[in-house]
Design an enzyme around this catalytic site. Structure first.
Site, short mmCIF file in Angstrom:
data_model
loop_
_atom_site.label_atom_id
_atom_site.label_comp_id
_atom_site.label_asym_id
_atom_site.label_seq_id
_atom_site.Cartn_x
_atom_site.Cartn_y
_atom_site.Cartn_z
N LYS A 56 11.83 19.12 72.22
CA LYS A 56 12.15 19.92 71.03
C LYS A 56 13.42 19.35 70.40
O LYS A 56 14.52 19.56 70.86
CB LYS A 56 12.37 21.39 71.38
CG LYS A 56 11.97 22.24 70.21
CD LYS A 56 12.93 23.24 69.63
CE LYS A 56 14.37 23.15 69.47
NZ LYS A 56 14.80 22.80 68.11
N GLU A 92 24.11 18.73 79.20
CA GLU A 92 25.10 17.79 78.63
C GLU A 92 25.70 18.48 77.41
O GLU A 92 25.03 18.62 76.39
CB GLU A 92 24.43 16.48 78.26
CG GLU A 92 23.80 15.81 79.47
CD GLU A 92 23.23 14.44 79.19
OE1 GLU A 92 22.88 14.15 78.05
OE2 GLU A 92 23.14 13.65 80.15
N CYS A 125 29.96 13.90 70.87
CA CYS A 125 30.41 14.77 71.96
C CYS A 125 31.57 14.15 72.72
O CYS A 125 32.47 14.85 73.19
CB CYS A 125 29.26 15.03 72.92
SG CYS A 125 28.55 13.53 73.61
N GLU A 165 36.10 22.73 70.40
CA GLU A 165 35.44 21.56 69.82
C GLU A 165 35.15 21.81 68.34
O GLU A 165 34.45 22.77 68.00
CB GLU A 165 34.14 21.30 70.57
CG GLU A 165 33.41 20.07 70.11
CD GLU A 165 32.07 19.89 70.82
OE1 GLU A 165 31.30 20.87 70.90
OE2 GLU A 165 31.81 18.78 71.30
P1 NAD Z 1 23.07 23.53 69.64
O1 NAD Z 1 23.36 24.04 71.00
O2 NAD Z 1 23.26 24.44 68.48
O3 NAD Z 1 21.55 23.03 69.54
C1 NAD Z 1 21.03 22.02 70.40
C2 NAD Z 1 19.54 22.23 70.53
O4 NAD Z 1 19.30 23.47 71.16
C3 NAD Z 1 18.77 22.26 69.21
O5 NAD Z 1 17.55 21.57 69.38
C4 NAD Z 1 18.52 23.75 69.02
O6 NAD Z 1 17.36 24.03 68.26
C5 NAD Z 1 18.31 24.18 70.45
N1 NAD Z 1 18.48 25.62 70.70
C6 NAD Z 1 19.28 26.49 70.03
N2 NAD Z 1 19.17 27.72 70.56
C7 NAD Z 1 18.30 27.62 71.60
C8 NAD Z 1 17.79 28.55 72.56
N3 NAD Z 1 18.16 29.82 72.56
N4 NAD Z 1 16.92 28.10 73.47
C9 NAD Z 1 16.55 26.82 73.51
N5 NAD Z 1 16.99 25.89 72.62
C10 NAD Z 1 17.86 26.29 71.68
O7 NAD Z 1 23.93 22.21 69.49
P2 NAD Z 1 24.06 21.26 68.21
O8 NAD Z 1 24.94 21.92 67.20
O9 NAD Z 1 22.70 20.81 67.80
O10 NAD Z 1 24.80 20.01 68.85
C11 NAD Z 1 26.18 19.87 68.91
C12 NAD Z 1 26.66 20.10 70.32
O11 NAD Z 1 26.03 19.19 71.20
C13 NAD Z 1 28.15 19.84 70.46
O12 NAD Z 1 28.73 20.82 71.26
C14 NAD Z 1 28.19 18.48 71.15
O13 NAD Z 1 29.38 18.22 71.87
C15 NAD Z 1 27.01 18.58 72.05
N6 NAD Z 1 26.59 17.24 72.48
C16 NAD Z 1 26.77 16.88 73.79
C17 NAD Z 1 26.40 15.60 74.22
C18 NAD Z 1 26.58 15.18 75.66
O14 NAD Z 1 25.94 14.22 76.07
N7 NAD Z 1 27.41 15.84 76.45
C19 NAD Z 1 25.85 14.70 73.31
C20 NAD Z 1 25.70 15.10 71.99
C21 NAD Z 1 26.06 16.37 71.58
#
Ligand code: NAD
Length: 487
Positions: free
Chosen positions: A181, A256, A289, A384
């Site tokens: 997804k 992650e 990230c 962040e």
């Molecule tokens: P997010 O948590 O809002 O969304 C990530 C994914 O989760 C999306 O596909 C979203 O549709 C899905 N999602 C949202 N609610 C959900 C639920 N209740 N159940 C299942 N899936 C759900 O994050 P974002 O804004 O898309 O990404 C940014 C974040 O990701 C930042 O905090 C960044 O640091 C982190 N990030 C971490 C890494 C790493 O490797 N550690 C890499 C890239 C980004």
């Protein structure tokens, strides 16, 4: 052209789900916007619990066949996917840039080749996966990595196809089937991946792609009893929801998450290098990230360092990410821009000083920003931002540097700039982080463990760590011939 095909940057993209080898539409769609100009790119199928259930059922049905497929054959198909990615690097790069606004040149030269590498690396690793047998009082111990079952992989928008395939490749290599997804703000390249995988001969149902809002389709995926692994990259609040939803079935999770990583600049560092390392933190408009967004500088060189960093940051070219000379593109979404601006406005109101930036640019751009006069316990230092916003603080000795570096709830990465190798080793040993870079940044090798400590994540992926997560690791103990165990 089918109503479900949209053309983005000259490339036809199917906007439906991909379930059991078929394209499936939902009754409703969501609108996918380009961050470059805010224009609509596509109306994408808006998945619900029904499509989540169908995708998991398809993954479950395909699992026995794929799990029983010999390793060499699985590896051959993964290499075919890598070849398919290589053939379409230009197209994938163009679609990704239109969809998430990151630089076209880095998608073409770095990111998409890395996507292909993800598949080749885990194909090679799979074929070589072995743990030598060992004996216990004459009994042979044999360790095997058995496929675990259907996996749900949920990914964010900041590096969509790279982060998705970093999970898809090892999950498939391990003999699992997948429901991917992608994020609703950048859904398009995952759909192209489904086409590429089909072209490489991946059997129907082994890779399924569902689209939609996490809040609408997410829980149906993560609470499903037939799902045997969940790997998630994204934010801490979403991770909490996923962990809660996975708890009923005790589904193993890899998380992650976010970061607030430090860059420690000691007075003995090569200052040119240290300034360049700091400037790199504006890459991808700060939506990385791993970004070292907290710059900690030894007081004796702080004035010089701040002046030089400020000049370089002010000179960065911000604009259309499709242009070769652009350094910083747009931020992903108006909501994200609003969030970034909120953090900066509150920091300025609390007494921070903007050395550069501190305000929006035109359209969906945020000016590269460097803030000083920030308190360690302030929101801007602790939370962040995920935008082109760095803070700068000073320290007077190694102990203080380490204390400030470790004083957030995150622990994803840390970067140390110093000319003293002994100091580098000492400081690295004391930092709480999944990755420490010394006099470099973002050097990544797929053999290395990757993940975060504290709220930056749970578990490690990469190399053998990925197989440990995506497999049910089994030990089979066989008695020597003629041995009778009576108790
Ligand atoms: P997010 O948590 O809002 O969304 C990530 C994914 O989760 C999306 O596909 C979203 O549709 C899905 N999602 C949202 N609610 C959900 C639920 N209740 N159940 C299942 N899936 C759900 O994050 P974002 O804004 O898309 O990404 C940014 C974040 O990701 C930042 O905090 C960044 O640091 C982190 N990030 C971490 C890494 C790493 O490797 N550690 C890499 C890239 C980004």
């Amino acid at each position: 052209m089918s109503a479900h095909l949209t053309t983005v940057a000259g490339v036809a993209v199917d906007t439906r789900h991909f379930i059991g080898g078929e394209r499936v539409a939902s009754a409703e769609t969501f609108t996918d916007l380009s961050p470059i100009d805010g224009n609509t790119l596509a109306e994408v199928s808006r998945g619900t619990a029904a499509e989540a259930a169908a995708a998991v059922a398809a993954a479950k049905a395909a699992f026995p066949g794929w799990a029983a497929t010999p390793r060499a054959e699985r590896a051959r198909i993964l290499r075919g996917i890598a070849d398919g990615v290589d053939k379409r690097v230009e197209e994938l790069a163009a679609v990704e840039t239109a969809d998430n606004g990151a630089l076209l040149r880095s998608h073409r030269r770095g990111v998409m080749p890395r996507v292909a590498h993800n598949f080749r690396f885990f194909a090679d690793r799979l074929v070589g996966l072995d743990h030598g047998d060992f004996t216990t009082r004459g009994h042979t111990n044999h360790v095997s990595w058995d496929p675990a079952g259907p996996c749900v992989l949920i990914t964010p928008w900041n590096a969509p196809l790279m982060l998705a395939t970093w999970k898809v490749a090892p999950a498939l290599a391990a003999g699992n089937t997948v429901v991917l997804k992608p994020a609703e703000w950048s859904p398009l390249t995952a759909s192209l991946l489904a086409d590429i995988a089909t072209g490489a001969g991946l059997p129907a149902g082994v890779l399924n792609v569902v689209q939609g809002h996490g809040s609408e389709i997410g829980e149906a995926l993560t609470s499903h009893p037939d799902v045997r692994r969940i790997s998630f990259t994204g934010s801490v609040p979403t991770a909490r929801r996923i962990a809660a939803s996975a708890a009923a079935n005790l589904t193993p999770l890899s998380l992650e998450l976010g970061g607030k990583s430090p860059l420690l600049v000691f007075a003995d560092a090569d200052l040119d290098l240290a300034v360049d390392l700091a400037v790199e933190q504006y890459d991808n408009a700060g939506q990385v990230c791993l970004a070292a967004t907290r710059i900690l500088v030894e007081a004796s060189v702080a004035e010089e360092f701040t002046r030089r960093l400020g000049e370089k940051a002010a000179g960065l070219e911000q604009g259309d990410p499709r242009h070769e000379t652009t350094d910083i593109g747009p931020n992903i979404h108006p909501r994200q821009l609003e969030r970034i601006d909120g953090f900066v406005r509150r920091a300025l109101a609390a007494g921070a000083r903007a050395v550069v930036g501190g305000h929006r640019g035109e359209g969906q751009y945020y000016a590269p920003t460097l803030l000083t006069d920030v308190a360690q316990d302030s929101e801007i230092v602790q939370e962040e931002v995920f935008g082109p916003v760095l803070t700068l603080q000073t320290f007077t000795d190694e102990d203080e540097a380490v204390r400030l570096a470790n004083d957030t709830r995150f622990g994803l990465a840390a970067t140390v700039a110093t000319g003293d190798a002994e100091r580098a080793a000492r400081v690295a040993a004391r930092l709480v982080a999944g990755t420490v870079w010394v006099n470099c940044f973002f050097v990544r090798d797929l053999r290395a463990p990757f993940g975060g400590s504290r709220h930056s994540g749970v578990g490690r992926e990469g190399g053998t760590w990925s197989f440990d997560f995506y497999c049910d690791v089994k030990n089979t103990v066989t008695a020597p011939k003629g041995f009778e165990d009576h108790g």
